[in-house]
Design an enzyme around this catalytic site. Structure first.
Site, PDB file in Angstrom:
ATOM      1  N   TYR A  71     -30.881 -22.705 -33.395  1.00 53.58           N
ATOM      2  CA  TYR A  71     -31.577 -23.657 -32.541  1.00 53.58           C
ATOM      3  C   TYR A  71     -31.783 -25.020 -33.203  1.00 53.58           C
ATOM      4  O   TYR A  71     -32.311 -25.114 -34.302  1.00 53.58           O
ATOM      5  CB  TYR A  71     -32.939 -23.083 -32.123  1.00 53.58           C
ATOM      6  CG  TYR A  71     -33.847 -24.124 -31.520  1.00 53.58           C
ATOM      7  CD1 TYR A  71     -33.532 -24.706 -30.298  1.00 53.58           C
ATOM      8  CD2 TYR A  71     -34.974 -24.564 -32.187  1.00 53.58           C
ATOM      9  CE1 TYR A  71     -34.324 -25.687 -29.759  1.00 53.58           C
ATOM     10  CE2 TYR A  71     -35.780 -25.533 -31.657  1.00 53.58           C
ATOM     11  CZ  TYR A  71     -35.449 -26.098 -30.437  1.00 53.58           C
ATOM     12  OH  TYR A  71     -36.241 -27.081 -29.916  1.00 53.58           O
ATOM     13  N   HIS A  74     -38.714 -21.091 -31.461  1.00 53.56           N
ATOM     14  CA  HIS A  74     -38.135 -21.210 -30.116  1.00 53.56           C
ATOM     15  C   HIS A  74     -37.968 -19.865 -29.426  1.00 53.56           C
ATOM     16  O   HIS A  74     -36.905 -19.531 -28.894  1.00 53.56           O
ATOM     17  CB  HIS A  74     -36.809 -21.965 -30.155  1.00 53.56           C
ATOM     18  CG  HIS A  74     -36.686 -22.961 -29.037  1.00 53.56           C
ATOM     19  ND1 HIS A  74     -35.841 -22.805 -27.971  1.00 53.56           N
ATOM     20  CD2 HIS A  74     -37.345 -24.117 -28.817  1.00 53.56           C
ATOM     21  CE1 HIS A  74     -35.959 -23.822 -27.143  1.00 53.56           C
ATOM     22  NE2 HIS A  74     -36.874 -24.641 -27.638  1.00 53.56           N
TER      23      HIS A  74
END
Length: 408
Positions: free
Chosen positions: A160, A217
Site C-alpha cells: 500500500y 490500511h
C-alpha cells in the site's frame, strides 16, 4: 436571501474534483466539494438531478434546516455518495454565511484555538533506504510529522502507497489508464516480520522528536493487529492508522487490551453513527473523518464536539482526492477545534490547484495558517475549470498470493 441557481463542475488537474457553486439573489455565492474518489460522477449526478432542484428558492442562511431536510428527508440515509453531496451543499452554505458576516469561518465557530495547525506529509520508498531519503526531504522542508510506508522484501508487488521504483511518487494512487483497477499482492506474514524493525530503524535515524505515523490500511485481522501494535510500542508512533477493517469496530477493543499505541481511524466513515461508540468507549485516539465524506461542516462539527468529550483528537483525512475547498473547510475547523490533533496534507500548494482554486491559506514549516478572507477563503475560477473534464480511473485492488481478494 434566496438560492437562485447552483452548478456542478467535474474535473481538475490530474484529478476529478466535483465542485459545487451555489448562487444567491444578492450576488453572493458559496463553494463546496463533493469529490468521491473514483466514483466522482455519482455525487455529481445526485446533486444535479435531485438536490439542486430542491435548493432553488431556499434561504441559504438556514444551513441547519437544509442539512436536516436532505438527511432526514431521504428515507435511505447516509452512505458516501449522499453524504459527499450533502457535504458540498453544507460547505457552500457556510461559505455564504461567512461572506455575509464578513468573517472567516473559524470566527463563526468560536475563534482560533491556535495560530497554525500541524500537518503531516507522506514519505514513501521502494525500500527502507529509499524511504529514509523521502523522510529526510520532508524533514528538511520543515515537517514535524511524517507518515511512513515502504516496500516489504519478498512481497510480490508494491504494498500500500509504495512506489515500485526508487524515487517515484505515490501521492495519488488513481490510475487513469482505464476503469479496470490494477492488482497489488499482499502478504501479512512478511509485513509483520519486517515492518516493526523498519519503524525502529526510522526512529533510530531521526530521533525522538519526529512524529512518525504508519498506515496499515485495514490489512490485519484483530489478533494480528494486536500483535503488531505491541511489537511497535517501543517506536513511539504518533499513531497507527486503520490497523483493522473499519467495519469491525469490536476489533479495536481487543487492540486496546493489548497495546497502548495511539489508534487513528475513520477516513471511510460517513457519519457520527459509524464512530460514536468508538469515541464514547475511547477505543480510538484520533478520528479521521473528512468534511466532504461526512456530510459537511455541520455534521463534522458535531463529531468533533463529541470527540472532545472523550479525549479523542482530530486527524482529518486529507488525501489528494480532496479539493482545496474541502481542505479549507478542514483548515477552519482545525484552527478552532480545542481537541485538534493533526491534519493530513497532500493538496494545497501546486500551481494547477492554485490557479483553479485561488486562496491565501498557506503552509509553512509543517503548519497550515488559515486565511482571514471571509467564508472559506477559497475561490473557483470557472474559466480555468473549462480546461478540465472527467476522466475515468481506478484505485488498485489487493489480493493475497493465492488470489483471495483482500482489504484495500
Amino acid at each position: 436571501m434566496k438560492i437562485t441557481d447552483a452548478k456542478v463542475f467535474v474535473g481538475g488537474p490530474g484529478k476529478n474534483y466535483v465542485t459545487l457553486k451555489i448562487m444567491t439573489d444578492q450576488g453572493i455565492y458559496g463553494l463546496g466539494d463533493a469529490t468521491l474518489n473514483n466514483r466522482e460522477t455519482l455525487p455529481a449526478t445526485y446533486l444535479q438531478d435531485y438536490l439542486v432542484p430542491n435548493l432553488i428558492g431556499m434561504d441559504p442562511r438556514n444551513s441547519e434546516d437544509i442539512w436536516q431536510f436532505f438527511y432526514r428527508g431521504a428515507y435511505f440515509r447516509r452512505g458516501p455518495i449522499a453524504m459527499a453531496a450533502f457535504g458540498a451543499i453544507d460547505m457552500a452554505l457556510w461559505d455564504i454565511k461567512g461572506k455575509i458576516a464578513g468573517l472567516p469561518l473559524y470566527q463563526l465557530f468560536g475563534g482560533k484555538s491556535r495560530a497554525g495547525a500541524m500537518v503531516y506529509a507522506h514519505a514513501t520508498g521502494a525500500d527502507l533506504e529509499d524511504l529514509m531519503d523521502s523522510i529526510s526531504y520532508f524533514v528538511e522542508q520543515g515537517y514535524k510529522a511524517v507518515r511512513v510506508q515502504c516496500g516489504i522484501p519478498g512481497m510480490p508487488s508494491a504494498s500500500y502507497a509504495v512506489p515500485e521504483e526508487k524515487g517515484a511518487s505515490t501521492s495519488y494512487m488513481t490510475d487513469f489508464s482505464g476503469i479496470r483497477p490494477k492488482v497489488e499482492t499482499w502478504d501479512t506474514e512478511r509485513y509483520m516480520r519486517y515492518m516493526p524493525g523498519a519503524l525502529a530503524e526510522i526512529r533510530a535515524r531521526f530521533g525522538p522528536d519526529l512524529k512518525i505515523l504508519h498506515d496499515v490500511h485495514h490489512r490485519l485481522m484483530p489478533r494480528e493487529a494486536a500483535e503488531f501494535a505491541r511489537a511497535v510500542e517501543p517506536v513511539g508512533l504518533f499513531w497507527l492508522e486503520d490497523p483493522t477493517p473499519a467495519e469491525d469496530q469490536a476489533a479495536l477493543r481487543l487492540l486496546r487490551q493489548h497495546s497502548t499505541v495511539p489508534i487513528a481511524i475513520g477516513e471511510v466513515f460517513n457519519s457520527i453513527w459509524e464512530c460514536n461508540k468508538l469515541i464514547e468507549e475511547e477505543l480510538i485516539d484520533f478520528i479521521r473523518v473528512a468534511v466532504t465524506y461526512a456530510g459537511g461542516i455541520t455534521h463534522v462539527k458535531r463529531i468533533v464536539d463529541l470527540a472532545g468529550l472523550h479525549n479523542v483528537r482530530t486527524g482529518f483525512h486529507g488525501a489528494p482526492s480532496h479539493s482545496p475547498i474541502c481542505m479549507a473547510a478542514q483548515a477552519h475547523l482545525n484552527a478552532w477545534a480545542p481537541n485538534f490533533g493533526i491534519q493530513e496534507y497532500l493538496v494545497l500548494g501546486t500551481p494547477e490547484c492554485d490557479a483553479l482554486f485561488p486562496s491565501e491559506h498557506r503552509m509553512e514549516n509543517g503548519l497550515v495558517f488559515v486565511s482571514d478572507t471571509p467564508g472559506l477563503g477559497v475561490d473557483f475560477d470557472e474559466a480555468e475549470a473549462a480546461r478540465y473534464s472527467y476522466k475515468p480511473g481506478s484505485h488498485p485492488v489487493v489480493r493475497l498470493e493465492d488470489g483471495t481478494l483482500w482489504n484495500y
